[in-house]
Design an enzyme around this catalytic site. Structure first.
Site, mmCIF file in Angstrom:
data_model
loop_
_atom_site.group_PDB
_atom_site.id
_atom_site.type_symbol
_atom_site.label_atom_id
_atom_site.label_comp_id
_atom_site.label_asym_id
_atom_site.label_seq_id
_atom_site.Cartn_x
_atom_site.Cartn_y
_atom_site.Cartn_z
ATOM 1 N N ARG A 71 -8.542 -2.405 0.595
ATOM 2 C CA ARG A 71 -9.355 -2.419 1.815
ATOM 3 C C ARG A 71 -10.836 -2.207 1.511
ATOM 4 O O ARG A 71 -11.699 -2.771 2.169
ATOM 5 C CB ARG A 71 -8.879 -1.330 2.780
ATOM 6 C CG ARG A 71 -7.551 -1.646 3.440
ATOM 7 C CD ARG A 71 -7.041 -0.468 4.262
ATOM 8 N NE ARG A 71 -5.689 -0.749 4.750
ATOM 9 C CZ ARG A 71 -5.416 -1.196 5.969
ATOM 10 N NH1 ARG A 71 -6.404 -1.396 6.834
ATOM 11 N NH2 ARG A 71 -4.178 -1.448 6.334
ATOM 12 N N TYR A 178 0.448 -5.669 -6.048
ATOM 13 C CA TYR A 178 -0.823 -5.436 -6.725
ATOM 14 C C TYR A 178 -1.972 -5.734 -5.758
ATOM 15 O O TYR A 178 -1.845 -6.601 -4.880
ATOM 16 C CB TYR A 178 -0.957 -6.344 -7.943
ATOM 17 C CG TYR A 178 -0.019 -6.038 -9.082
ATOM 18 C CD1 TYR A 178 -0.098 -4.836 -9.779
ATOM 19 C CD2 TYR A 178 0.944 -6.968 -9.488
ATOM 20 C CE1 TYR A 178 0.761 -4.561 -10.849
ATOM 21 C CE2 TYR A 178 1.808 -6.700 -10.553
ATOM 22 C CZ TYR A 178 1.707 -5.500 -11.223
ATOM 23 O OH TYR A 178 2.548 -5.238 -12.271
ATOM 24 N N ASP A 258 -7.433 -2.493 17.268
ATOM 25 C CA ASP A 258 -6.495 -1.429 17.609
ATOM 26 C C ASP A 258 -6.867 -0.689 18.882
ATOM 27 O O ASP A 258 -6.014 -0.030 19.480
ATOM 28 C CB ASP A 258 -6.399 -0.418 16.464
ATOM 29 C CG ASP A 258 -5.491 -0.882 15.339
ATOM 30 O OD1 ASP A 258 -4.870 -1.951 15.480
ATOM 31 O OD2 ASP A 258 -5.396 -0.177 14.329
#
Length: 355
Positions: A71, A178, A258
């Site tokens: 991220r 990965y 969200d």
């Protein structure tokens, strides 16, 4: 601060189309891992229940790659697209006020700012949503997740397949892959029932106990055991959900991601849906006249009308936690190109009045 906090993320082809349009594809390809397949396997025997060809096949079938990354690498790329002067750190919103000409943001440090439009992209615990629609706690799903990244060298030479693998147990699962092009960093995320309600703010830094995690997955395949044995630390967070909201828009204020459609992580579409939101929002606002309150409001209404059906469908499908376990046609999710989505001039689907 922006920091490379320990979590991986799947950028599915629909999300990669957004990032391609922003000019980030090549940068992310240079650092991300491109899996050759998506594997779904039984937790104990390792039997493959569904296999999705990826690699070059993803581009051919869905029109964009499927990349696995950290991220922090995604955030850094997005941050670099934004003028540095536009990013203000150590500001926490307390409340907002709006009038026909704009929105005033009031921060907890006593400062304020003025804007034409306020977008509440502030997560499942959104301050903007709470002011817009009233206080409402998200529901605890009864499940928690553990996740972390760690150097692949800690696995003592054990190599994982070039895949995104989801191991399905009777009442829990773990996803492993990965997150770097060189396959030198491993990520996993779990979902399992928790006996008591365990709540935490949306956080990347609440630690979990390794012994509890390993015990919860003791019956899983040796490949899973190798990953959990090598893991030096783990983070834990509660899985929360909300029902669909009646509206995302209040005058010159709108919700995104969200804040308006939080979803369980079982389709890897939370961030992808927020990215898609952002494109439709930007395209809608580009047609608006900032000096005309009705024009601005209509642009936000149009954004909601276009995005809500798809976001709600993904939200509902994700909640079921069956996505891709067996043979599945993911074209409606991965094949979508939000840049090409029709954008009506007016919407009849939203009847809220300009405040």
């Amino acid at each position: 601060a922006f920091a490379r906090v320990g979590a991986g993320i799947q950028m599915t082809p629909n999300a990669m189309k957004v990032l391609r349009g922003l000019g980030l594809e090549e940068r992310l390809r240079a650092v991300a891992f491109e899996p050759q397949k998506g594997l779904n396997r039984d937790y104990d025997t390792g039997k493959v229940t569904n296999e999705l060809p990826l690699g070059e096949g993803s581009e051919e079938r869905f029109g964009a790659p499927y990349l696995l990354m950290h991220r922090g690498d995604l955030h850094r790329g997005l941050e670099d697209l934004v003028p540095a002067a536009s990013v203000h750190l150590t500001r926490k919103l307390a409340r907002y006020e709006q009038d026909a000409q704009g929105v005033t943001l009031h921060f907890t440090d006593g400062s304020s700012a003025r804007a034409d439009v306020l977008i509440g992209a502030d997560g499942v615990h959104s301050v903007v949503r709470e002011q817009m629609l009233g206080p409402e706690k998200p529901r605890f799903t009864g499940r928690v997740a553990y996740r972390t990244t760690f150097p692949a060298s800690l696995m003592g030479g054990v190599r994982l397949p070039a895949a995104r693998t989801k191991w399905w147990g009777p009442d829990r699962h773990i996803v492993i892959y990965y997150v770097t092009r060189n396959a030198d960093e491993v990520y996993f995320v779990t979902s399992q029932p928790e006996g008591v309600e365990w709540m935490t703010p949306e956080s990347w830094s609440s630690k979990g106990k390794l012994e509890e995690l390993r015990a919860a997955f003791a019956a899983f395949h040796p490949e899973v055991q190798a990953v959990l044995a090598a893991c030096p630390e783990v983070y834990k967070w509660a899985l929360l959900e909300r029902d669909a909201l009646r509206t995302w828009v209040d005058g010159r204020v709108a919700l995104l991601g969200d804040a308006c459609h939080p979803m369980t992580p079982y389709m890897a579409q939370g961030a992808a849906s927020a990215l898609e939101d952002s494109v439709i929002l930007a395209r809608s606002l580009a047609q608006a006249d900032a000096a005309d309150p009705a024009s601005v409001h209509q642009a936000l209404v149009r954004y909601e009308a276009v995005r809500k059906p798809r976001a709600s469908a993904i939200q509902g499908t994700s909640r079921e936690n069956t996505w891709m376990r067996q043979a599945t046609d993911p074209m409606w999710v991965y094949g979508h190109d939000v840049w090409q989505e029709p954008l009506p001039q007016r919407s009849e689907e939203h009847t809220s009045e300009l405040q």
